[in-house]
Scaffold this motif. Structure first.
Motif, mmCIF file in Angstrom:
data_model
loop_
_atom_site.group_PDB
_atom_site.id
_atom_site.type_symbol
_atom_site.label_atom_id
_atom_site.label_comp_id
_atom_site.label_asym_id
_atom_site.label_seq_id
_atom_site.Cartn_x
_atom_site.Cartn_y
_atom_site.Cartn_z
ATOM 1 N N ASN A 65 8.429 -10.575 14.434
ATOM 2 C CA ASN A 65 8.824 -11.096 15.586
ATOM 3 C C ASN A 65 7.884 -10.324 16.682
ATOM 4 O OD1 ASN A 65 10.769 -12.801 14.640
ATOM 5 N ND2 ASN A 65 12.346 -11.054 14.785
ATOM 6 N N ASP A 66 7.311 -9.208 16.206
ATOM 7 C CA ASP A 66 6.578 -8.288 17.364
ATOM 8 C C ASP A 66 5.423 -8.496 16.513
ATOM 9 O OD1 ASP A 66 5.125 -6.630 19.096
ATOM 10 O OD2 ASP A 66 6.362 -4.743 18.374
ATOM 11 N N ALA A 71 0.315 -6.652 13.331
ATOM 12 C CA ALA A 71 -1.076 -6.352 13.245
ATOM 13 C C ALA A 71 -1.632 -5.107 12.713
ATOM 14 C CB ALA A 71 -1.599 -7.006 14.366
ATOM 15 N N TYR A 72 -0.999 -4.167 14.081
ATOM 16 C CA TYR A 72 -1.546 -2.542 13.659
ATOM 17 C C TYR A 72 -1.037 -2.089 12.416
ATOM 18 C CZ TYR A 72 -3.885 -2.652 18.313
ATOM 19 O OH TYR A 72 -4.647 -2.875 19.231
ATOM 20 N N THR A 73 0.284 -2.304 12.274
ATOM 21 C CA THR A 73 0.921 -1.590 11.041
ATOM 22 C C THR A 73 0.223 -2.003 9.787
ATOM 23 O OG1 THR A 73 2.988 -1.412 12.229
ATOM 24 C CG2 THR A 73 3.020 -1.390 9.932
ATOM 25 N N PHE A 74 -0.048 -3.438 9.636
ATOM 26 C CA PHE A 74 -0.641 -4.015 8.521
ATOM 27 C C PHE A 74 -2.143 -3.243 8.270
ATOM 28 C CE2 PHE A 74 -3.204 -7.032 6.179
ATOM 29 C CZ PHE A 74 -2.539 -7.241 5.073
ATOM 30 N N LEU A 98 -6.997 -9.727 14.027
ATOM 31 C CA LEU A 98 -7.866 -9.124 15.098
ATOM 32 C C LEU A 98 -7.542 -9.881 16.498
ATOM 33 C CD1 LEU A 98 -11.323 -8.523 13.715
ATOM 34 C CD2 LEU A 98 -9.914 -6.955 14.524
ATOM 35 N N ALA A 99 -7.080 -11.129 16.326
ATOM 36 C CA ALA A 99 -6.914 -11.932 17.713
ATOM 37 C C ALA A 99 -5.313 -11.573 18.239
ATOM 38 C CB ALA A 99 -6.681 -13.342 17.292
ATOM 39 N N TYR A 100 -4.304 -10.817 17.412
ATOM 40 C CA TYR A 100 -3.442 -10.084 17.799
ATOM 41 C C TYR A 100 -3.499 -8.642 18.463
ATOM 42 C CZ TYR A 100 -1.800 -14.252 15.641
ATOM 43 O OH TYR A 100 -1.669 -15.774 15.449
ATOM 44 N N LYS A 101 -4.398 -8.094 18.150
ATOM 45 C CA LYS A 101 -4.539 -6.655 18.261
ATOM 46 C C LYS A 101 -4.694 -6.325 19.749
ATOM 47 C CE LYS A 101 -5.651 -4.982 13.766
ATOM 48 N NZ LYS A 101 -6.552 -4.133 13.088
ATOM 49 N N TYR A 102 -5.992 -6.742 20.406
ATOM 50 C CA TYR A 102 -6.474 -6.239 21.614
ATOM 51 C C TYR A 102 -6.206 -6.896 22.840
ATOM 52 C CZ TYR A 102 -8.963 -3.878 17.913
ATOM 53 O OH TYR A 102 -9.486 -3.144 16.658
ATOM 54 N N LYS A 103 -5.277 -7.804 22.804
ATOM 55 C CA LYS A 103 -4.782 -8.649 24.017
ATOM 56 C C LYS A 103 -3.387 -7.716 24.527
ATOM 57 C CE LYS A 103 -6.851 -12.769 22.918
ATOM 58 N NZ LYS A 103 -6.527 -14.292 22.352
ATOM 59 N N GLU A 104 -3.203 -7.881 25.726
ATOM 60 C CA GLU A 104 -1.977 -7.406 26.280
ATOM 61 C C GLU A 104 -0.668 -8.424 26.054
ATOM 62 O OE1 GLU A 104 -0.007 -6.441 30.765
ATOM 63 O OE2 GLU A 104 -2.086 -6.335 30.521
ATOM 64 N N LYS A 105 -0.882 -9.606 25.881
ATOM 65 C CA LYS A 105 0.264 -10.536 25.670
ATOM 66 C C LYS A 105 -0.383 -11.462 24.443
ATOM 67 C CE LYS A 105 2.778 -10.789 29.775
ATOM 68 N NZ LYS A 105 3.231 -11.482 31.042
ATOM 69 N N VAL A 106 0.434 -11.409 23.416
ATOM 70 C CA VAL A 106 -0.205 -12.498 22.229
ATOM 71 C C VAL A 106 1.167 -13.229 21.938
ATOM 72 C CG1 VAL A 106 -1.751 -10.598 21.378
ATOM 73 C CG2 VAL A 106 0.579 -10.391 20.529
#
Length: 123
Positions: A65-66, A71-74, A98-106
């Motif tokens: 859900n998060d 993304a970071y944990t994987f 990568l698309a889910y890591k560096y943005k504020e809201k994903v």
């Protein structure tokens, strides 16, 4: 005094005790090195298996859900599970995350990406 016999010269006696001591010390050192190396390898193998076991436990309990945390944990823990057979699959999943890591809201993770992650962890 004529009955006294002549004094014989000194006889050289070979003493190899130092050589024997060096041989025994060398063998003891060799045994200690072999024992230390085998113990070190056993500890390294156990530590490596512990890292894999911990990473697998964390990855099996991912909260999809998060998406940012997932993304970071994987990316962090899946690298411990990578071997020659699944390195390409890991690279594909990691680049998709990568698309889910560096943005504020994903957004939420896509369902096919979730299935790829679950497939990677279950293997």
């Amino acid at each position: 005094m004529d009955n006294l016999k002549d004094i014989k010269p000194l006889v050289a006696i070979t003493d190899n005790s130092f050589t024997y001591l060096l041989i025994v010390l060398f063998i003891a050192l060799l045994i200690a090195l072999v024992t230390g190396y085998s113990g070190w390898k056993k500890i390294q193998l156990k530590r490596r298996n512990d890292k894999k076991r911990i990473a697998l436990k964390i990855l099996k309990n991912l909260d999809f859900n998060d998406s940012k945390t997932t993304a970071y944990t994987f990316s962090r823990y899946a690298s411990a599970l990578v071997n020659d057979g699944n390195v390409i699959e890991f690279e594909q999943i990691n680049t998709a995350l990568l698309a889910y890591k560096y943005k504020e809201k994903v957004e939420q993770l896509e369902q096919d990406l979730i299935e790829q992650i679950k497939g990677f962890v279950d293997v």
